[in-house]
Design a protein around this motif. Sequence first.
Motif, PDB file in Angstrom:
ATOM      1  N   ARG B 465      46.009  35.714  36.601  1.00  0.00           N
ATOM      2  CA  ARG B 465      47.259  36.188  36.842  1.00  0.00           C
ATOM      3  C   ARG B 465      48.386  36.073  35.814  1.00  0.00           C
ATOM      4  O   ARG B 465      47.889  35.170  34.777  1.00  0.00           O
ATOM      5  CB  ARG B 465      47.429  34.668  37.975  1.00  0.00           C
ATOM      6  CG  ARG B 465      47.805  35.005  39.046  1.00  0.00           C
ATOM      7  CD  ARG B 465      46.652  35.606  39.824  1.00  0.00           C
ATOM      8  NE  ARG B 465      46.590  35.557  41.125  1.00  0.00           N
ATOM      9  CZ  ARG B 465      46.385  36.468  41.999  1.00  0.00           C
ATOM     10  NH1 ARG B 465      45.553  37.969  41.040  1.00  0.00           N
ATOM     11  NH2 ARG B 465      45.918  37.177  42.585  1.00  0.00           N
ATOM     12  N   THR B 466      48.900  37.111  35.350  1.00  0.00           N
ATOM     13  CA  THR B 466      49.935  37.739  34.145  1.00  0.00           C
ATOM     14  C   THR B 466      51.339  38.288  34.320  1.00  0.00           C
ATOM     15  O   THR B 466      50.754  38.912  35.944  1.00  0.00           O
ATOM     16  CB  THR B 466      48.668  38.281  33.085  1.00  0.00           C
ATOM     17  OG1 THR B 466      48.879  39.860  33.462  1.00  0.00           O
ATOM     18  CG2 THR B 466      47.491  37.636  32.478  1.00  0.00           C
ATOM     19  N   PRO B 467      51.785  38.224  33.678  1.00  0.00           N
ATOM     20  CA  PRO B 467      53.100  38.789  33.766  1.00  0.00           C
ATOM     21  C   PRO B 467      52.799  40.491  34.773  1.00  0.00           C
ATOM     22  O   PRO B 467      51.993  40.963  34.240  1.00  0.00           O
ATOM     23  CB  PRO B 467      53.576  38.892  33.132  1.00  0.00           C
ATOM     24  CG  PRO B 467      53.448  38.442  31.951  1.00  0.00           C
ATOM     25  CD  PRO B 467      51.952  38.099  31.531  1.00  0.00           C
ATOM     26  N   LYS B 468      53.385  40.837  35.734  1.00  0.00           N
ATOM     27  CA  LYS B 468      53.393  42.065  36.798  1.00  0.00           C
ATOM     28  C   LYS B 468      51.823  42.473  37.256  1.00  0.00           C
ATOM     29  O   LYS B 468      52.067  42.684  37.288  1.00  0.00           O
ATOM     30  CB  LYS B 468      53.696  43.795  35.771  1.00  0.00           C
ATOM     31  CG  LYS B 468      55.341  42.456  35.586  1.00  0.00           C
ATOM     32  CD  LYS B 468      56.043  43.044  36.432  1.00  0.00           C
ATOM     33  CE  LYS B 468      57.760  42.408  35.813  1.00  0.00           C
ATOM     34  NZ  LYS B 468      58.962  42.416  36.556  1.00  0.00           N
ATOM     35  N   HIS B 469      51.042  41.392  37.432  1.00  0.00           N
ATOM     36  CA  HIS B 469      49.962  40.828  37.343  1.00  0.00           C
ATOM     37  C   HIS B 469      49.174  39.775  38.445  1.00  0.00           C
ATOM     38  O   HIS B 469      49.290  38.942  37.545  1.00  0.00           O
ATOM     39  CB  HIS B 469      49.098  41.008  36.630  1.00  0.00           C
ATOM     40  CG  HIS B 469      48.890  42.212  36.288  1.00  0.00           C
ATOM     41  ND1 HIS B 469      48.923  43.099  34.810  1.00  0.00           N
ATOM     42  CD2 HIS B 469      48.143  44.173  36.421  1.00  0.00           C
ATOM     43  CE1 HIS B 469      49.245  44.647  34.999  1.00  0.00           C
ATOM     44  NE2 HIS B 469      49.047  44.899  35.864  1.00  0.00           N
ATOM     45  N   ALA B 470      49.170  40.345  39.493  1.00  0.00           N
ATOM     46  CA  ALA B 470      49.180  39.072  40.610  1.00  0.00           C
ATOM     47  C   ALA B 470      47.915  39.976  41.742  1.00  0.00           C
ATOM     48  O   ALA B 470      48.368  39.318  42.995  1.00  0.00           O
ATOM     49  CB  ALA B 470      50.198  38.497  41.544  1.00  0.00           C
ATOM     50  N   ASP B 471      47.420  40.725  41.486  1.00  0.00           N
ATOM     51  CA  ASP B 471      46.616  41.840  42.408  1.00  0.00           C
ATOM     52  C   ASP B 471      45.738  41.273  42.804  1.00  0.00           C
ATOM     53  O   ASP B 471      44.991  39.846  42.100  1.00  0.00           O
ATOM     54  CB  ASP B 471      45.564  43.182  41.219  1.00  0.00           C
ATOM     55  CG  ASP B 471      47.102  43.172  40.697  1.00  0.00           C
ATOM     56  OD1 ASP B 471      48.142  44.113  40.647  1.00  0.00           O
ATOM     57  OD2 ASP B 471      46.660  43.720  39.141  1.00  0.00           O
ATOM     58  N   PHE B 472      44.742  41.637  43.503  1.00  0.00           N
ATOM     59  CA  PHE B 472      43.722  40.687  45.182  1.00  0.00           C
ATOM     60  C   PHE B 472      44.531  39.520  45.772  1.00  0.00           C
ATOM     61  O   PHE B 472      45.428  38.824  44.264  1.00  0.00           O
ATOM     62  CB  PHE B 472      42.812  40.986  44.167  1.00  0.00           C
ATOM     63  CG  PHE B 472      42.550  41.582  42.813  1.00  0.00           C
ATOM     64  CD1 PHE B 472      41.513  43.167  43.780  1.00  0.00           C
ATOM     65  CD2 PHE B 472      42.590  41.938  42.012  1.00  0.00           C
ATOM     66  CE1 PHE B 472      40.837  44.040  42.521  1.00  0.00           C
ATOM     67  CE2 PHE B 472      42.202  42.777  40.814  1.00  0.00           C
ATOM     68  CZ  PHE B 472      41.468  43.934  41.600  1.00  0.00           C
TER      69      PHE B 472
END
Lengths: 472, 472
Positions: B465-472
Amino acid sequence: MKVFSIKELLDESPSLMTKEVFVNGWVKSVRSRRFIDLNDGSTIKDLQIVIEGSKFASDFLKKITIGIALRVFGTIVISLGKKQSIEIIAKEIKIYSEISHNYLRGTILQPKHHSFEKLREQAHLRFRTRLFSAILRIRHQLAFSIHHFFHKHNFYYIHTPIITTSDAEGAGKMFRITSFNLENIPNHGYLDDFFGCSTYLTVSGQLAGETAAMALGKIYTFGPTFRAENSNTSRHLSEFWMVEPEMAFYELEDNMDLAETLLKSLLNDVLNNCVEDLDFLNWSFIKNQKPKFEGQNIVEILYFIKQHSFARVSYSEAIEILLSSNLNKKGKFKYPIRWGMDLQSEHERFLVDKYFGVPVIIFDYPADIKAFYMRINDDSKTVRAMDVLFPRIGEIIGGSQREERYDILLNRMKAFQIDEKVLWWYLDTRRFGSAPHSGFGLGLERLVQFTTGMSNIRDVIPYPRTPKHADF
Amino acid sequence: MKVFSIKELLDESPSLMTKEVFVNGWVKSVRSRRFIDLNDGSTIKDLQIVIEGSKFASDFLKKITIGIALRVFGTIVISLGKKQSIEIIAKEIKIYSEISHNYLRGTILQPKHHSFEKLREQAHLRFRTRLFSAILRIRHQLAFSIHHFFHKHNFYYIHTPIITTSDAEGAGKMFRITSFNLENIPNHGYLDDFFGCSTYLTVSGQLAGETAAMALGKIYTFGPTFRAENSNTSRHLSEFWMVEPEMAFYELEDNMDLAETLLKSLLNDVLNNCVEDLDFLNWSFIKNQKPKFEGQNIVEILYFIKQHSFARVSYSEAIEILLSSNLNKKGKFKYPIRWGMDLQSEHERFLVDKYFGVPVIIFDYPADIKAFYMRINDDSKTVRAMDVLFPRIGEIIGGSQREERYDILLNRMKAFQIDEKVLWWYLDTRRFGSAPHSGFGLGLERLVQFTTGMSNIRDVIPYPRTPKHADF
């Protein structure tokens, strides 16, 4: 010179007799300014410190009051008292800090009976009580035994994400996460938010866990999970810890075998490693006359479960049993049962306590009352679900064989109105080397409740989170 | 008949020779429709399945393609090939499901080189790669060894809350939690929210951990922690796992001893238990010519650290060394250093790689650049903080002796503008039996990065989990 914990001193006492040692701890009681009971949290047992004659000034001894921390240097001797095997004759005592008598008033450190409610209101201090420290040592043993069991059986521990984008699993209401001030939400809403989409606190690591199991074979998760349900009961927490093993190539029978083996192994570890804490809890359990399972106290019930095979019965058979049984004293259940309904506590209790007299695994539940990912049976009406029911607490484990057939899973998702674009990655596991697999969830707090005999789930976790309560 | 994992088969092969066994796994490669490499995730090694003569129909063998899951029944024999010790002569093969060739196109399951970025985009499939499965098995070993180390040393595992009410610790920007729809916040705001107050995702379990240590003696937390900083670097995650031991009656020297003992013990466990995965990572590390520490590869560096004492130097001495040193090639640092500044990466690297040549523990930092809860030294300018610096990754552990004196802690909180009404329970630990205590934090992902030689932290956690990324 080594500083010993009280547990080490008691465990190794024969080899330490007449030796001089350092020991630290908190004062639990002082008698006649001659005997101090010291506890350092390493064990429920206190160590008796003996003050001889005029070795210490009376003004100094006055300062030694309940709750303060001491460092004692002294000689280990055999105790003449009946309560303890050894004691320490003090040569030097260091007082780390004093406590004002005014401070102590109203706190749970005062040596008298306090209600569970009051202990919860002072949750930062209840670690010092015998009861709560015993519970937490058993909680530790259970958590460690869980890791040890899976490691020994070649499972890999996977950290599935806490922050998730989908609320698709349907396990319960979810909390939202945002980097905004709630007082000042920008116009674009979630698109401007930290992750560029709506994010939630996970309700289960299962779906992500499945993707790992379909490559690493046998995995487990063990982490916090969350529910935003407004349930103010003694059985629900908004934040709790869950263990979720997931095994490629396991069918439902393997899953049941694993669940039974795991539970027995965990109870066995507690029986072997937490004797003193269990004894204390058992004593307060009997004293408080809590509800009993067929007259058994908590230690007896742990032994009983460890030694008996769990009953295994299909949901349909369980319904037959309930329909044809002579039920409660009045001859009927409060909630009449019929095929297709979820079992209520009274039904579970009847099956476990009265009919089988052992823990029960119920399997092949109606598809309509279970989650979308459970494998459909050939009858098209039931799914390969399983629940493990324990005396006193009811469901302790819920699991299933997963639907591994792509087309059937897709149809089930549509029937549950789950957006396949959200769970594309989950569907992918059924496109690239799909195979039978199974798993289950075990709530740590329910397990600790069962093992310690505590009736309120808020009393088996350090800082419980429930509706309107996030103190500390 | 027992189903063996490939790890079990390889470990126990002498006793299993000429026996018939079942084995499950995914096809890693097929050669001449005669040799199948099967992997089940239990080990990085594949098991060779040999198809003899005309035992299976050609149409059937055509379906055995890369990525599909098989169940094989066959006889274990000594392999004539050089790559493997044993192989299985197949008698029966069950194909669990086929894969369309169209599906495979574009996925990282195709047997060719894929970038780390592409692996991340298909994070749900990268568990199947040798690289990522090796990393996750080592991650598992480290996590298990952490629990094992603390259990062995009589620490109790405490689950501190993830949902917290205070953002007072100052460790970083926090995420907010709400049960509202962000599109529809009620007028009363947080008062109407689930917990009746503003709540956040924890940045550290330390403060709660301290309350437990001041009763149970030695405790540790091991759970997820969160940062809402907008840091898009290879060193930062928004969600990561942290280990935080906290020990009553420990002073800073005891804290340093524990940190060093723990790290060495963990590296030793990986060296002893993850030989094959480490070998593979070592080989790809050398191949990719990643930055090296004094020419050492990742296995050599683990041995090196395990065998050498860490250097211990005060912050003030470290500044003296940096000021009087001959620095980089051009004779100076990019960021000139002076007393009172935080060390930059270049300074840390100089101290670890060039000056000491071993891991370095720096202690007694300026009070102004450290947290409010660290114990003030007699000089009034420095606090009993410590950072453990490792080659390649810099800070791996940060900790301190805690301020146990009530009045001084209260003043420090005021100086940091921390509301004492919010942390009343934390202050209470200094009113009721206060004593010296210490602890530290160890980021699991940093440790996995160091152990595996991976340069991007996103490649050592299943779903970053990082800025702009919470995929899956």
